[in-house]
Design a protein around this motif. Structure first.
Motif, PDB file in Angstrom:
ATOM      1  N   GLY A 175       0.812  -1.211   0.000  1.00  0.00           N
ATOM      2  CA  GLY A 175       0.000   0.000   0.000  1.00  0.00           C
ATOM      3  C   GLY A 175       0.843   1.257   0.000  1.00  0.00           C
ATOM      4  O   GLY A 175       1.562   1.558  -0.950  1.00  0.00           O
ATOM      5  N   SER A 176       0.782   2.014   1.104  1.00  0.00           N
ATOM      6  CA  SER A 176       1.434   3.318   1.171  1.00  0.00           C
ATOM      7  C   SER A 176       2.894   3.244   1.603  1.00  0.00           C
ATOM      8  O   SER A 176       3.524   4.276   1.829  1.00  0.00           O
ATOM      9  CB  SER A 176       0.670   4.229   2.148  1.00  0.00           C
ATOM     10  OG  SER A 176       0.710   3.669   3.458  1.00  0.00           O
ATOM     11  N   GLY A 177       3.440   2.045   1.738  1.00  0.00           N
ATOM     12  CA  GLY A 177       4.828   1.931   2.177  1.00  0.00           C
ATOM     13  C   GLY A 177       5.465   0.643   1.706  1.00  0.00           C
ATOM     14  O   GLY A 177       4.862  -0.156   0.983  1.00  0.00           O
ATOM     15  N   ILE A 178       6.712   0.457   2.112  1.00  0.00           N
ATOM     16  CA  ILE A 178       7.434  -0.770   1.800  1.00  0.00           C
ATOM     17  C   ILE A 178       8.077  -1.277   3.080  1.00  0.00           C
ATOM     18  O   ILE A 178       8.721  -0.525   3.821  1.00  0.00           O
ATOM     19  CB  ILE A 178       8.482  -0.549   0.683  1.00  0.00           C
ATOM     20  CG1 ILE A 178       9.134  -1.867   0.287  1.00  0.00           C
ATOM     21  CG2 ILE A 178       9.510   0.525   1.057  1.00  0.00           C
ATOM     22  CD1 ILE A 178       9.909  -1.793  -1.035  1.00  0.00           C
ATOM     23  N   ALA A 179       7.838  -2.546   3.375  1.00  0.00           N
ATOM     24  CA  ALA A 179       8.377  -3.175   4.583  1.00  0.00           C
ATOM     25  C   ALA A 179       9.692  -3.865   4.222  1.00  0.00           C
ATOM     26  O   ALA A 179       9.764  -4.637   3.268  1.00  0.00           O
ATOM     27  CB  ALA A 179       7.376  -4.188   5.143  1.00  0.00           C
ATOM     28  N   VAL A 180      10.712  -3.590   5.014  1.00  0.00           N
ATOM     29  CA  VAL A 180      12.054  -4.095   4.759  1.00  0.00           C
ATOM     30  C   VAL A 180      12.472  -4.993   5.920  1.00  0.00           C
ATOM     31  O   VAL A 180      12.507  -4.552   7.077  1.00  0.00           O
ATOM     32  CB  VAL A 180      13.052  -2.929   4.597  1.00  0.00           C
ATOM     33  CG1 VAL A 180      14.468  -3.449   4.428  1.00  0.00           C
ATOM     34  CG2 VAL A 180      12.653  -2.053   3.419  1.00  0.00           C
ATOM     35  N   ALA A 181      12.759  -6.248   5.618  1.00  0.00           N
ATOM     36  CA  ALA A 181      13.217  -7.193   6.636  1.00  0.00           C
ATOM     37  C   ALA A 181      14.742  -7.167   6.670  1.00  0.00           C
ATOM     38  O   ALA A 181      15.408  -7.440   5.664  1.00  0.00           O
ATOM     39  CB  ALA A 181      12.719  -8.596   6.328  1.00  0.00           C
ATOM     40  N   LEU A 182      15.302  -6.841   7.842  1.00  0.00           N
ATOM     41  CA  LEU A 182      16.745  -6.738   8.010  1.00  0.00           C
ATOM     42  C   LEU A 182      17.333  -8.075   8.419  1.00  0.00           C
ATOM     43  O   LEU A 182      16.644  -8.948   8.967  1.00  0.00           O
ATOM     44  CB  LEU A 182      17.073  -5.666   9.044  1.00  0.00           C
ATOM     45  CG  LEU A 182      16.497  -4.268   8.766  1.00  0.00           C
ATOM     46  CD1 LEU A 182      16.828  -3.320   9.906  1.00  0.00           C
ATOM     47  CD2 LEU A 182      17.014  -3.731   7.442  1.00  0.00           C
ATOM     48  N   SER A 183      18.621  -8.238   8.170  1.00  0.00           N
ATOM     49  CA  SER A 183      19.278  -9.519   8.438  1.00  0.00           C
ATOM     50  C   SER A 183      19.405  -9.827   9.923  1.00  0.00           C
ATOM     51  O   SER A 183      19.657 -10.975  10.289  1.00  0.00           O
ATOM     52  CB  SER A 183      20.665  -9.536   7.791  1.00  0.00           C
ATOM     53  OG  SER A 183      21.476  -8.481   8.297  1.00  0.00           O
ATOM     54  N   ASP A 184      19.208  -8.824  10.784  1.00  0.00           N
ATOM     55  CA  ASP A 184      19.274  -9.076  12.229  1.00  0.00           C
ATOM     56  C   ASP A 184      17.894  -9.349  12.826  1.00  0.00           C
ATOM     57  O   ASP A 184      17.739  -9.399  14.047  1.00  0.00           O
ATOM     58  CB  ASP A 184      19.945  -7.905  12.947  1.00  0.00           C
ATOM     59  CG  ASP A 184      19.187  -6.590  12.790  1.00  0.00           C
ATOM     60  OD1 ASP A 184      18.101  -6.589  12.164  1.00  0.00           O
ATOM     61  OD2 ASP A 184      19.678  -5.557  13.279  1.00  0.00           O
ATOM     62  N   GLY A 185      16.881  -9.516  11.968  1.00  0.00           N
ATOM     63  CA  GLY A 185      15.548  -9.872  12.446  1.00  0.00           C
ATOM     64  C   GLY A 185      14.598  -8.710  12.603  1.00  0.00           C
ATOM     65  O   GLY A 185      13.393  -8.919  12.795  1.00  0.00           O
ATOM     66  N   ARG A 186      15.068  -7.495  12.547  1.00  0.00           N
ATOM     67  CA  ARG A 186      14.185  -6.342  12.672  1.00  0.00           C
ATOM     68  C   ARG A 186      13.462  -6.059  11.351  1.00  0.00           C
ATOM     69  O   ARG A 186      13.838  -6.568  10.311  1.00  0.00           O
ATOM     70  CB  ARG A 186      14.990  -5.105  13.085  1.00  0.00           C
ATOM     71  CG  ARG A 186      15.559  -5.160  14.496  1.00  0.00           C
ATOM     72  CD  ARG A 186      16.388  -3.910  14.768  1.00  0.00           C
ATOM     73  NE  ARG A 186      17.569  -3.856  13.890  1.00  0.00           N
ATOM     74  CZ  ARG A 186      18.249  -2.739  13.631  1.00  0.00           C
ATOM     75  NH1 ARG A 186      17.842  -1.582  14.142  1.00  0.00           N
ATOM     76  NH2 ARG A 186      19.318  -2.782  12.851  1.00  0.00           N
TER      77      ARG A 186
END
Length: 423
Positions: A156-167
């Motif tokens: 939708g209005s954003g992009i979710a980014v999964a980081l390599s440290d789990g965040r």
């Protein structure tokens, strides 16, 4: 670093990749918008980013220098930047007793600058440039984290980014500045058109007895160009130059795989004796060469930057300048959107960015590929025609000035940062 996808996404830009174009974009955005825009750079190698660039130098065109001056980092790296005041081009075989110069840029003629009093390029040692960009970014509040990005998903209005440290982090826009093998580009399903050259680029730093006087040489040899590029004084013999040496891949091991003395002897055959005795100060290192361009410079809430969008032959030394132009253009489009209260990751914003960069990038890729094809051969009729062409260009100052203006981003249509103007 977390975020919610409910309502409007935060005013945030995430840059994946801590190279020069990515850091330049992050710094430009943060300086333009301050605390009203969160900017973060994620790169698992960020802690050793400067070290990764040690021994490398880039030709920064006048437009790139104006941009770096506007970003406040040029004064910090001026000690590591050598102006290119003159460039001479020759076309010969390795065994030829003389190397006649067919074309010159610079010197004391009207074409010696991109603008009055301005060299058309500087050789800049990359390690110092990266260190300065990191320091300036940190000082103005860019989040710098040595963490990788596992995957990203537009919602939708954003992009979710999964980081390599789990965040997880949420942004309006994700910028893929993660190199020619960009995982983010591949994950977004953006195609890549290109091919590998049967050549490798060899880079090294050479010390020499005599001063270079700010002159660069490009010797076109049958196996590829051999460029000698002036660096700031220093080293064991008092003076230094960087070489960018293109050779057939099949010959590279034999040329640089032996002792340092044997490698230096091969370099001396190509370098010549005009600058006196030579020493090998750093390198050599060899890198595969390729030509490639992404089928699109954008995805859903994703923009490609630098080598993630395009890779060209180093024959004209324009790879970094294309990346800086990308950063300048994308920063301008994002800024225009934010100041109008619009979404910086919206499709129309990214379309404008792509339109602003695609033609120039394609033109430079085609030009460098054509030059490499033209000069990396020893066919006599071709040599005669190209040498005639070089001589004609040398006698047409207007055409030479056009070439310099294109390379230095002196055109009125260039992004504001490349013209030295604020966003």
């Amino acid at each position: 670093m977390g975020g919610s996808m409910d309502g409007r996404a935060p005013r945030k830009v995430i840059v994946a990749g801590g190279g020069i174009p990515g850091l330049s974009l992050a710094l430009a955005l943060r300086q333009a918008h301050g605390e009203s825009l969160d900017v973060a750079v994620f790169d698992p190698g960020l802690d050793r980013a400067a070290l990764r660039h040690r021994g490398r130098a880039f030709a920064v065109a006048a437009g790139g220098r104006r941009m770096l001056t506007r970003l406040g980092v040029w004064d910090d790296i001026a000690h590591a930047a050598e102006p290119i005041l003159d460039m001479a081009i020759s076309d010969s075989r390795l065994t030829d007793p003389v190397r006649p110069i067919f074309l010159t840029f610079g010197g004391h003629g009207a074409d010696d600058v991109a603008e009055a009093g301005e060299p058309f390029a500087h050789m800049v040692e990359a390690e110092f440039l990266v260190e300065s960009l990191l320091s300036a970014s940190r000082a103005c509040g860019v989040v710098l984290e040595p963490v990788g990005i596992r995957h990203a998903q537009a919602r939708g209005s954003g992009i979710a980014v999964a980081l390599s440290d789990g965040r997880e982090a949420v942004a309006s826009l994700l910028v893929a500045a993660d190199g020619s093998r960009s995982r983010l580009r591949e994950a977004a399903g953006i195609g890549w058109v290109g091919r590998s050259y049967p050549q490798m680029g060899i880079v090294a730093t050479i010390g020499h007895e005599r001063p270079h006087g700010g002159r660069a040489f490009e010797h076109f040899l049958p196996s590829g160009p051999f460029a000698i590029l002036p660096l700031v004084d220093g080293g064991a013999l008092g003076h230094r130059s960087s070489i960018v040496w293109t050779e057939r891949t099949s010959d590279v091991e034999a040329l640089i795989g032996g002792s340092r003395e044997e490698t230096l002897a091969e370099i001396e055959r190509r370098f010549g004796l005009n600058l006196g005795r030579l020493v090998l100060e750093d390198g050599p290192s060899a890198h595969p060469l390729s030509l490639g361009m992404a089928r699109s410079f954008r995805g859903e809430r994703l923009a490609l930057l630098g080598d993630a969008a395009h890779v060209i032959h180093p024959i004209a030394g324009q790879g970094l300048n294309l990346g800086l132009a990308d950063a300048a253009s994308l920063a301008e489009e994002i800024t225009e959107a934010l100041r109008l209260g619009l979404d910086p990751g919206a499709k129309d914003v990214l379309q404008r960015y792509e339109r602003s960069r695609r033609f120039d990038t394609f033109a430079m890729a085609a030009a460098t590929d054509g030059l490499n094809r033209l000069f990396s051969n020893d066919v006599l009729p071709v040599r005669l025609v190209r040498d005639l062409g070089l001589g004609l260009v040398d006698r047409l100052p207007g055409l030479k000035s056009l070439f310099i203006g294109e390379a230095s981003a002196s055109r009125a249509a260039s992004p504001r940062l490349l013209r030295g103007e604020a966003l």
